[in-house]
Every structure is written in C-alpha cells, then in structure tokens.
Design a protein around this motif. Structure first.
Motif, PDB file in Angstrom:
ATOM      1  N   LEU A   1       0.831  -1.201   0.000  1.00 60.33           N
ATOM      2  CA  LEU A   1       0.000   0.000   0.000  1.00 60.33           C
ATOM      3  C   LEU A   1       0.870   1.259   0.000  1.00 60.33           C
ATOM      4  CD1 LEU A   1      -2.938   0.822  -0.059  1.00 60.33           C
ATOM      5  CD2 LEU A   1      -2.932   0.891   2.433  1.00 60.33           C
ATOM      6  N   SER A   2       1.994   1.206   0.688  1.00 60.11           N
ATOM      7  CA  SER A   2       2.912   2.347   0.700  1.00 60.11           C
ATOM      8  C   SER A   2       3.498   2.613  -0.682  1.00 60.11           C
ATOM      9  CB  SER A   2       4.035   2.114   1.715  1.00 60.11           C
ATOM     10  OG  SER A   2       3.529   2.058   3.031  1.00 60.11           O
ATOM     11  N   ILE A   3       3.823   1.535  -1.402  1.00 61.41           N
ATOM     12  CA  ILE A   3       4.323   1.691  -2.776  1.00 61.41           C
ATOM     13  C   ILE A   3       3.252   2.353  -3.641  1.00 61.41           C
ATOM     14  CG2 ILE A   3       4.977   0.447  -4.866  1.00 61.41           C
ATOM     15  CD1 ILE A   3       6.349  -1.619  -3.081  1.00 61.41           C
ATOM     16  N   TRP A   4       2.017   1.906  -3.509  1.00 61.53           N
ATOM     17  CA  TRP A   4       0.920   2.511  -4.262  1.00 61.53           C
ATOM     18  C   TRP A   4       0.810   3.993  -3.913  1.00 61.53           C
ATOM     19  CZ3 TRP A   4      -3.465   5.194  -3.051  1.00 61.53           C
ATOM     20  CH2 TRP A   4      -4.407   5.368  -4.080  1.00 61.53           C
ATOM     21  N   GLY A   5       0.942   4.330  -2.632  1.00 61.58           N
ATOM     22  CA  GLY A   5       0.795   5.709  -2.184  1.00 61.58           C
ATOM     23  C   GLY A   5       1.848   6.644  -2.735  1.00 61.58           C
TER      24      GLY A   5
ATOM     25  N   LEU B   1      -1.081   9.562  14.836  1.00 62.00           N
ATOM     26  CA  LEU B   1      -2.445   9.156  15.162  1.00 62.00           C
ATOM     27  C   LEU B   1      -3.159   8.682  13.908  1.00 62.00           C
ATOM     28  CD1 LEU B   1      -3.491  12.011  17.629  1.00 62.00           C
ATOM     29  CD2 LEU B   1      -2.758   9.692  18.182  1.00 62.00           C
ATOM     30  N   THR B   2      -3.689   7.496  13.960  1.00 62.48           N
ATOM     31  CA  THR B   2      -4.395   6.920  12.816  1.00 62.48           C
ATOM     32  C   THR B   2      -5.818   7.454  12.729  1.00 62.48           C
ATOM     33  OG1 THR B   2      -5.072   5.047  14.175  1.00 62.48           O
ATOM     34  CG2 THR B   2      -3.065   4.798  12.895  1.00 62.48           C
ATOM     35  N   ILE B   3      -6.402   7.309  11.554  1.00 60.25           N
ATOM     36  CA  ILE B   3      -7.790   7.739  11.346  1.00 60.25           C
ATOM     37  C   ILE B   3      -8.626   6.574  10.822  1.00 60.25           C
ATOM     38  CG2 ILE B   3      -7.309  10.195  11.039  1.00 60.25           C
ATOM     39  CD1 ILE B   3      -7.871   8.302   7.935  1.00 60.25           C
ATOM     40  N   LEU B   4      -9.940   6.740  10.932  1.00 55.98           N
ATOM     41  CA  LEU B   4     -10.857   5.715  10.432  1.00 55.98           C
ATOM     42  C   LEU B   4     -12.109   6.394   9.918  1.00 55.98           C
ATOM     43  CD1 LEU B   4     -11.537   2.556  10.321  1.00 55.98           C
ATOM     44  CD2 LEU B   4     -12.871   3.005  12.393  1.00 55.98           C
ATOM     45  N   ASP B   5     -12.416   6.173   8.636  1.00 63.24           N
ATOM     46  CA  ASP B   5     -13.693   6.589   8.076  1.00 63.24           C
ATOM     47  C   ASP B   5     -14.247   5.413   7.283  1.00 63.24           C
ATOM     48  OD1 ASP B   5     -12.242   6.512   5.719  1.00 63.24           O
ATOM     49  OD2 ASP B   5     -12.906   8.493   5.026  1.00 63.24           O
ATOM     50  N   THR B   6     -15.313   5.623   6.543  1.00 59.60           N
ATOM     51  CA  THR B   6     -15.931   4.498   5.834  1.00 59.60           C
ATOM     52  C   THR B   6     -14.997   3.914   4.776  1.00 59.60           C
ATOM     53  OG1 THR B   6     -17.017   6.090   4.342  1.00 59.60           O
ATOM     54  CG2 THR B   6     -18.293   5.287   6.208  1.00 59.60           C
TER      55      THR B   6
ATOM     56  N   ASN C   1       5.077   2.874  12.117  1.00 57.43           N
ATOM     57  CA  ASN C   1       5.551   3.647  13.269  1.00 57.43           C
ATOM     58  C   ASN C   1       5.916   5.081  12.913  1.00 57.43           C
ATOM     59  OD1 ASN C   1       5.320   1.442  15.058  1.00 57.43           O
ATOM     60  ND2 ASN C   1       7.302   0.656  14.374  1.00 57.43           N
ATOM     61  N   LYS C   2       6.114   5.364  11.627  1.00 58.62           N
ATOM     62  CA  LYS C   2       6.490   6.714  11.213  1.00 58.62           C
ATOM     63  C   LYS C   2       5.693   7.125   9.981  1.00 58.62           C
ATOM     64  CE  LYS C   2      10.493   4.939   8.629  1.00 58.62           C
ATOM     65  NZ  LYS C   2      11.960   5.026   8.449  1.00 58.62           N
ATOM     66  N   GLU C   3       5.667   8.429   9.725  1.00 60.70           N
ATOM     67  CA  GLU C   3       4.922   9.003   8.600  1.00 60.70           C
ATOM     68  C   GLU C   3       3.460   8.543   8.599  1.00 60.70           C
ATOM     69  OE1 GLU C   3       7.426   7.988   5.154  1.00 60.70           O
ATOM     70  OE2 GLU C   3       8.010  10.108   5.135  1.00 60.70           O
ATOM     71  N   VAL C   4       2.844   8.590   9.767  1.00 60.33           N
ATOM     72  CA  VAL C   4       1.455   8.141   9.887  1.00 60.33           C
ATOM     73  C   VAL C   4       0.511   9.085   9.135  1.00 60.33           C
ATOM     74  CG1 VAL C   4      -0.424   7.649  11.515  1.00 60.33           C
ATOM     75  CG2 VAL C   4       1.911   6.961  12.053  1.00 60.33           C
ATOM     76  N   GLY C   5       0.862  10.376   9.085  1.00 64.28           N
ATOM     77  CA  GLY C   5       0.040  11.310   8.331  1.00 64.28           C
ATOM     78  C   GLY C   5      -0.062  10.915   6.868  1.00 64.28           C
ATOM     79  N   LYS C   6       1.064  10.576   6.258  1.00 66.24           N
ATOM     80  CA  LYS C   6       1.071  10.137   4.864  1.00 66.24           C
ATOM     81  C   LYS C   6       0.329   8.805   4.726  1.00 66.24           C
ATOM     82  CE  LYS C   6       4.110   9.066   0.970  1.00 66.24           C
ATOM     83  NZ  LYS C   6       5.518   8.939   0.505  1.00 66.24           N
ATOM     84  N   TRP C   7       0.496   7.923   5.687  1.00 64.90           N
ATOM     85  CA  TRP C   7      -0.207   6.644   5.687  1.00 64.90           C
ATOM     86  C   TRP C   7      -1.722   6.860   5.696  1.00 64.90           C
ATOM     87  CZ3 TRP C   7       0.283   1.638   4.805  1.00 64.90           C
ATOM     88  CH2 TRP C   7      -0.621   0.733   5.374  1.00 64.90           C
ATOM     89  N   ASN C   8      -2.186   7.804   6.523  1.00 60.68           N
ATOM     90  CA  ASN C   8      -3.609   8.105   6.587  1.00 60.68           C
ATOM     91  C   ASN C   8      -4.130   8.563   5.223  1.00 60.68           C
ATOM     92  OD1 ASN C   8      -3.709   7.514   9.317  1.00 60.68           O
ATOM     93  ND2 ASN C   8      -3.498   9.640   9.967  1.00 60.68           N
ATOM     94  N   LEU C   9      -3.388   9.429   4.565  1.00 62.42           N
ATOM     95  CA  LEU C   9      -3.791   9.922   3.247  1.00 62.42           C
ATOM     96  C   LEU C   9      -3.805   8.788   2.219  1.00 62.42           C
ATOM     97  CD1 LEU C   9      -1.838  13.300   3.014  1.00 62.42           C
ATOM     98  CD2 LEU C   9      -4.192  12.912   3.775  1.00 62.42           C
TER      99      LEU C   9
END
Length: 239
Positions: A28-32, A151-156, A190-198
C-alpha cells in the motif's frame, strides 16, 4: 452445555497476522508514493488551513470541497478574519457542501479557540474533541496532518479496506467501531502516519471503492480476503 463466549471487541484485532500486516503496509505504501491525490490542504502544515479543510471534508467528497476551500481561505485567511464573518454568509458559502449546521459549528469552534486558547489551535486530540463539530476522526486528522503526530484515522473508506483485506467484521457505525479502530492502530506504521492516513483515504476512494471496486487492478488482491472469497464464489458458480 457450555455457551460460547464472544471475543471482546477491543481484542478482536489482536489476532491479525503480523506477516500479512507487513505485506499490506509495504504494497500500500508503494501505491501511495505514486498515486496520492493533489489537494492544497495537503501542501501545508498550517493548523488553521487544515482545521478548515477537515471541517469542509466532513461527509463531503474532496473534489466538491476543493473550489469552496480555496474561496473560503481567500476570504477568511485567519481566525481573526473568520470570526468577523456572519454565520449567514458562512452558510451561504458552504451551502454546496451540505450539512446545514457545518457553518455554525465551525464559527463556534473558532470563537472558542480565540477565547480559550489565545487563537492557537489545540495540538492534542483530547483538547480538540472538546470543540464543537470535532469528533475522533477530525481531531486525529488535524493532529496527524498539522502537528505530525502518529495518530491513525478511520472513516468508511478506511473501514472498507480493513474489512475486505483482513476479513474483519465491523459494526454498522464504523466511526465508533472498536474492532476497526484497534485494527487501524495495529496496522499503521511507526512513522509518517500522516502520509499513511492519506494513502488509505485515497486508496479507498480510488481503488477499494464502495461501488465497482477495481479488484482486478488492485495491488493488494493477491492476499485480499474479499477478492479471494469473490473468486471462490465465481469458481463454484462455474462448476
């Protein structure tokens, strides 16, 4: 006869396969890195600009928000400018986005920030949750994007990805589902969670869609429980 006991919601995500989680993160990170969408609120760490964006994005598609967001910031570039506006004019500007109460809650939120926080937008989830119109998702989105907090996020969209890939069964109201919130936190890097959320948000909007998901072109399809289940059903129907 001994009754079977239900596993507590908060422990349901603890059985996720660590190897599968690592594979999921990697692909998923590669896709991002190649596919994240380009929006102006993603090119700033200004907490006010991000607060406005997250209010406007509540239950609203990002492409719909984009033109309104740009007009909004040009008219009200600061908290001080915004607080001088009337709720009526804010409501008129935000009308295309729906949620008639959005303008009033945003205005109330800004008033409290000016009065109680000296015009400085709070940088903690706990403080943000006390403000009108800010729930867990919005608070965490602001913390991760404006203050680089893990901090992680969760939406639909995110919930759908987690349910499909990891075969999780969340509750009807995803935003309050402990299973899915815990899974989101366990799966996050553990790092770059903001980018992970996006990345999760965009993957849910562009690939793992609610309608017509692009399973055949999905980089996660090799280990996705939903895809495997659909293929097994197709095979059974062909026999």
């Amino acid at each position: 006869m001994k009754r079977a006991t239900k596993e507590p919601q908060e422990n349901a995500a603890s059985n996720l396969d660590a190897v599968k989680i690592k594979w999921f993160r990697h692909h998923l990170s590669i896709w991002g890195t190649q596919n994240l969408r380009d929006f102006p609120w993603r090119h700033t760490c200004d907490s006010y600009a991000i607060l406005v964006a997250e209010f406007l994005l509540q239950k609203t598609d990002a492409l719909t928000v984009l033109p309104v967001y740009e007009i909004f910031l040009s008219r009200y570039p600061t908290l001080d400018k915004l607080v001088k506006a009337s709720i009526e004019e804010l409501s008129e500007l935000l009308k295309p986005l729906g949620l008639f109460f959005r303008a009033e809650r945003l205005y109330q939120c800004v008033c409290i920030i000016l009065e109680q926080y000296g015009g400085k937008i709070p940088d903690s989830e706990k403080q943000l949750l006390k403000l009108p119109g800010i729930g867990k998702y919005t608070a965490r989105a602001i913390c991760s994007q404006a203050f680089n907090q893990p901090l992680t996020i969760l939406d639909t969209n995110v919930a759908r990805i987690l349910e499909h890939f990891f075969a999780l069964q969340g509750e009807r109201v995803k935003s309050r589902c402990k299973i899915l919130w815990n899974a989101a936190e366990i799966i996050a890097p553990n790092k770059e969670v903001g980018k992970w959320n996006l990345t999760l948000l965009d993957f849910g909007a562009m690939v793992c869609r609610a309608k017509n998901p692009l399973c055949n072109d999905c980089p996660l399809s090799a280990k996705c429980n939903y895809v495997q289940t659909q293929r097994n059903l197709e095979s059974l129907n062909q026999t």
